[in-house]
Write a protein that holds these residues in place. Structure first.
Motif, PDB file in Angstrom:
ATOM      1  N   CYS A  12       0.722  -1.244  -0.154  1.00  0.00           N
ATOM      2  CA  CYS A  12      -0.052  -0.072   0.012  1.00  0.00           C
ATOM      3  C   CYS A  12       0.870   1.146  -0.099  1.00  0.00           C
ATOM      4  N   GLU A  13       0.727   2.042  -0.673  1.00  0.00           N
ATOM      5  CA  GLU A  13       1.334   3.376  -1.068  1.00  0.00           C
ATOM      6  C   GLU A  13       0.872   4.390  -0.242  1.00  0.00           C
ATOM      7  N   TRP A  14      -0.780   4.602  -0.292  1.00  0.00           N
ATOM      8  CA  TRP A  14      -1.443   5.528   0.426  1.00  0.00           C
ATOM      9  C   TRP A  14      -2.781   5.109   0.487  1.00  0.00           C
ATOM     10  N   VAL A  15      -3.610   5.850   1.296  1.00  0.00           N
ATOM     11  CA  VAL A  15      -4.893   5.702   1.435  1.00  0.00           C
ATOM     12  C   VAL A  15      -5.638   7.048   1.840  1.00  0.00           C
ATOM     13  N   GLU A  16      -6.686   7.549   1.526  1.00  0.00           N
ATOM     14  CA  GLU A  16      -7.438   8.456   2.069  1.00  0.00           C
ATOM     15  C   GLU A  16      -9.017   8.098   2.339  1.00  0.00           C
ATOM     16  N   LEU A  17      -9.195   8.625   3.315  1.00  0.00           N
ATOM     17  CA  LEU A  17     -10.897   8.585   3.819  1.00  0.00           C
ATOM     18  C   LEU A  17     -11.702   9.387   2.691  1.00  0.00           C
ATOM     19  N   THR A  18     -12.792   8.897   2.696  1.00  0.00           N
ATOM     20  CA  THR A  18     -13.743   9.945   1.833  1.00  0.00           C
ATOM     21  C   THR A  18     -14.925  10.007   2.822  1.00  0.00           C
ATOM     22  N   GLU A  19     -16.069  10.895   2.561  1.00  0.00           N
ATOM     23  CA  GLU A  19     -16.843  11.179   3.653  1.00  0.00           C
ATOM     24  C   GLU A  19     -18.084  10.048   3.424  1.00  0.00           C
ATOM     25  N   ASP A  20     -18.133   9.207   2.347  1.00  0.00           N
ATOM     26  CA  ASP A  20     -18.930   8.282   2.208  1.00  0.00           C
ATOM     27  C   ASP A  20     -18.818   6.968   3.263  1.00  0.00           C
TER      28      ASP A  20
END
Length: 107
Positions: free
Chosen positions: A73-81
């Motif tokens: 895994c290089e990166w992850v971001e939360l969404t508002e969903d």
């Protein structure tokens, strides 16, 4: 992103049941996942347990349960969903061991 930052983001996503955008090494595109948790495999590899909702897949872009290698895994971001936990998900199944954390079903 560091592995510690990725782990913290995944933990927050599990707690809030937030959909995530995630990128893995050597993938041509991002994936949209419902993260269910992080645990160790029987071979002691760290795995991200999730449902692939949309995006790149080695299996012809089909959605469904996926276990991803945390180390890739290089990166992850939360969404508002947010997402609902699939009715068949059982974190106590023998296929999972050594959970660091996982989503909890409501009582």
């Amino acid at each position: 992103m560091t592995h510690d930052e990725i782990m913290q983001t995944l933990r927050e996503a599990c707690e809030g049941r937030n959909v995530c955008r995630i990128r893995f090494k050597e993938d041509p595109d991002d994936r949209i996942i419902h993260p269910y948790g992080v645990c160790f495999s029987k071979k002691d590899n760290l795995l991200i347990i999730s449902v692939l909702a949309h995006g790149y897949s080695d299996s012809k872009n089909q959605s469904g349960y996926r276990n991803f290698n945390f180390e890739k895994c290089e990166w992850v971001e939360l969404t508002e969903d947010t997402f609902e936990i699939a009715p068949g998900f059982n974190p106590y199944s023998p296929q999972y061991s050594g959970w660091l954390f996982h989503v909890l079903k409501p009582n």
